[in-house]
Design an enzyme around this catalytic site. Sequence first.
Site, PDB file in Angstrom:
ATOM      1  N   TRP A 298       0.806  -1.221   0.000  1.00 42.99           N
ATOM      2  CA  TRP A 298       0.000   0.000   0.000  1.00 42.99           C
ATOM      3  C   TRP A 298       0.836   1.267   0.000  1.00 42.99           C
ATOM      4  O   TRP A 298       0.441   2.292  -0.532  1.00 42.99           O
ATOM      5  CB  TRP A 298      -0.919  -0.007   1.214  1.00 42.99           C
ATOM      6  CG  TRP A 298      -0.187  -0.221   2.507  1.00 42.99           C
ATOM      7  CD1 TRP A 298       0.097  -1.425   3.091  1.00 42.99           C
ATOM      8  CD2 TRP A 298       0.395   0.771   3.352  1.00 42.99           C
ATOM      9  NE1 TRP A 298       0.808  -1.242   4.249  1.00 42.99           N
ATOM     10  CE2 TRP A 298       1.007   0.092   4.434  1.00 42.99           C
ATOM     11  CE3 TRP A 298       0.466   2.163   3.309  1.00 42.99           C
ATOM     12  CZ2 TRP A 298       1.679   0.767   5.449  1.00 42.99           C
ATOM     13  CZ3 TRP A 298       1.124   2.828   4.324  1.00 42.99           C
ATOM     14  CH2 TRP A 298       1.721   2.124   5.371  1.00 42.99           C
ATOM     15  N   ASP A 299       2.027   1.234   0.623  1.00 40.93           N
ATOM     16  CA  ASP A 299       2.831   2.451   0.728  1.00 40.93           C
ATOM     17  C   ASP A 299       3.847   2.555  -0.390  1.00 40.93           C
ATOM     18  O   ASP A 299       4.691   3.444  -0.372  1.00 40.93           O
ATOM     19  CB  ASP A 299       3.558   2.504   2.079  1.00 40.93           C
ATOM     20  CG  ASP A 299       4.392   1.260   2.337  1.00 40.93           C
ATOM     21  OD1 ASP A 299       4.253   0.286   1.586  1.00 40.93           O
ATOM     22  OD2 ASP A 299       5.177   1.270   3.298  1.00 40.93           O
ATOM     23  N   GLU A 432       2.130  -4.923  15.305  1.00 39.17           N
ATOM     24  CA  GLU A 432       1.280  -6.045  14.918  1.00 39.17           C
ATOM     25  C   GLU A 432       1.249  -7.167  15.953  1.00 39.17           C
ATOM     26  O   GLU A 432       0.608  -8.195  15.724  1.00 39.17           O
ATOM     27  CB  GLU A 432       1.726  -6.564  13.551  1.00 39.17           C
ATOM     28  CG  GLU A 432       1.502  -5.523  12.459  1.00 39.17           C
ATOM     29  CD  GLU A 432       2.439  -5.702  11.281  1.00 39.17           C
ATOM     30  OE1 GLU A 432       3.213  -6.684  11.275  1.00 39.17           O
ATOM     31  OE2 GLU A 432       2.411  -4.849  10.380  1.00 39.17           O
ATOM     32  N   LYS A 471       6.315  -4.895  18.381  1.00 44.93           N
ATOM     33  CA  LYS A 471       6.981  -5.427  17.195  1.00 44.93           C
ATOM     34  C   LYS A 471       7.876  -4.400  16.510  1.00 44.93           C
ATOM     35  O   LYS A 471       8.997  -4.691  16.114  1.00 44.93           O
ATOM     36  CB  LYS A 471       5.946  -5.947  16.195  1.00 44.93           C
ATOM     37  CG  LYS A 471       6.586  -6.505  14.922  1.00 44.93           C
ATOM     38  CD  LYS A 471       5.562  -7.052  13.950  1.00 44.93           C
ATOM     39  CE  LYS A 471       6.239  -7.581  12.696  1.00 44.93           C
ATOM     40  NZ  LYS A 471       5.279  -8.126  11.716  1.00 44.93           N
TER      41      LYS A 471
END
Length: 648
Positions: A298-299, A432, A471
């Site tokens: 997405w980035d 996450e 994380k």
Amino acid sequence: MADVSGDPAVFSATALPADPRLLPTLTNACLGTQLYRDVLHLNGVYNGAAGDTHRADIPSPLSVRMGLPGDCVAETFTLDTRTGAGCDCREMTSKDGHWGWGPAVPNCCPCAMGWDGSRAAAWGHVSPVLGCWGVPARGDAHECHLPVPVAVSSSYVYGQTLVPEVAGGPRPTVHMLWTPVPRALTLPAGERERCWQFLTAVADSREEAERSYGAGLALAAAGALHASHVQAWAARWDGCGVELDGPLALRKALRGALYYLLSAIPPQGSPGFPFHGISPGGLSNGTRGEDYWGHVFWDQVHGGLGALCTWRGLGWGLQGLVLTWAHTSAPASGWDRPPAPPMSPAQPQPRRSSDISSCYIHVLGAPVLLGWALVRRPHVVFLFVPLQDQRLFREEGGWELVAAAAQYWCSRMVWSEEERCYNITGVMPPDEYHRRVDNSAYTNAVARRRTTSTNSWHVCADRPFPGEPVKQADVVLLGFPLMHPMSPRVRRNDLEMYEPVTAWAGPAMTWSMFAVGWLELKELQRAQSQLNKCFSNITEPFKIWVENADGSGAVNFLTGMGGFLQAILFGCTGFRISRSSLRFDPAFPPDVNGLTVTGVSYLGNKLQFTITRAQTRIRVSACARQPPACPLEAVLEASGQRWPLREG
């Protein structure tokens, strides 16, 4: 293997890494392969059904190594980032062989082998890495060898990928032309040196393959193939670069990150071909089971906000849209991984990787944050990241994306009468390890920026999880890149609280964000310690990054390289883009004395910053004419003193 070169732009060793994943990648954003690997990848070509879709392995006819008769006195493997070429030099009575990669023609990859002999006659041979010669031996593409060569001394195959991404969907076709490499190369009597060149052209049509192959042959016939490639790389480095006055290891790490990232994108103004974005391991990686299967994240989507993959409400009873976690960007289908609906406390933890990946609701923030920056600051370009201008919003769907994202966050918010604020529940934040978070600080801060244009939202923020492992960078991202308003004391508290509980072997971009924070607070030694942690993810001798410090995860991890570059570009310079200006507030770690940043584009002006501990120099190297560049001036905030900045 240690890097034995003292040149910051050259990586050299007397032996190759034992792990073949750590060999240098060779790509020009259209074709990609790895040193001595027997497959290559074509931009946008994927194979496999949804859930198993990966970059299609196309057999490479140029995966060769040169061997010499007799004993080899010494062997050196070198990657020269100035020219984008590698060299395998073997010394034996003053003779050597070399190979090179020249992606000057987008769909064409050359390989060269040379000989410089001290005697009238000598010979070398090429040891095949493939299982056979003449026709490539393996891969995800069907191969159909034509009985009649297309041209003298060339071979041609074409075929389709095996499995479409969706049932009944199209299977991309691949066409390949190449010059077969013989088993032995002989230097004729009377010649002291010679260079043999071999070409491979790969495209999604025969016409494009023939055109690229012909262009490569014409350059080779004119003796200009290597020169054109060197010139293309020189132009890229002239227009974009960061040079440090500091330790050689840091300079090499910075150069390597820039080189691999520049290799992964087409140069601005280059001949157009569909470029679909960057996957975490780049175009050279991404076969089945490795490096996220080559999916574009997405980035890392290229081509404007309108190209970002989106999903509507999906029957969740929500408005607006959300972004996919990753997609293949294949022209055939552009298959996306859809996000999952919001999680409630009663829902079980996701078990499959596809379930986990689909819960990344926080990903909606960053691309839209980019869009918000473009609304406020058009024509901003940092180095090689083209943000273009408001045309993206007027003509290419950007406004729809920003508005629909705001609608989505509004529909996710629930008003709490007791707390007198809105809550966003059941999200997975950048950390996450925690998958059902209510009021994630990062997610809420992004949502607040997206929705304040419509209403005055007051959004709760979560409290940290004391003592629990984290994380990767999460809350510390509020300071940068979000630039969320906070006092230096709060910024310091975030860094001090989360640094000791963040996983030491987590993703490579984490410590860069901590370094930016400490440089912002002028805590230079603490920033130095965070930068030093990044070297756990950099492998020798070719500066290939691994996703995690223990060597696991994706290799040639471009995401980690991007974070490392931000530590220098936004940490050491203090660059921040505000509504009215490009601010700079330099701070160097103890072992850095200065840096030069070339290729900063701001409001139509091309800028070069040269910063030392004593002074900052700004040079306007070029100004746009159509539309005309905005006039600039440099301002000292403390005194208000101003200097006009004109071209030259």
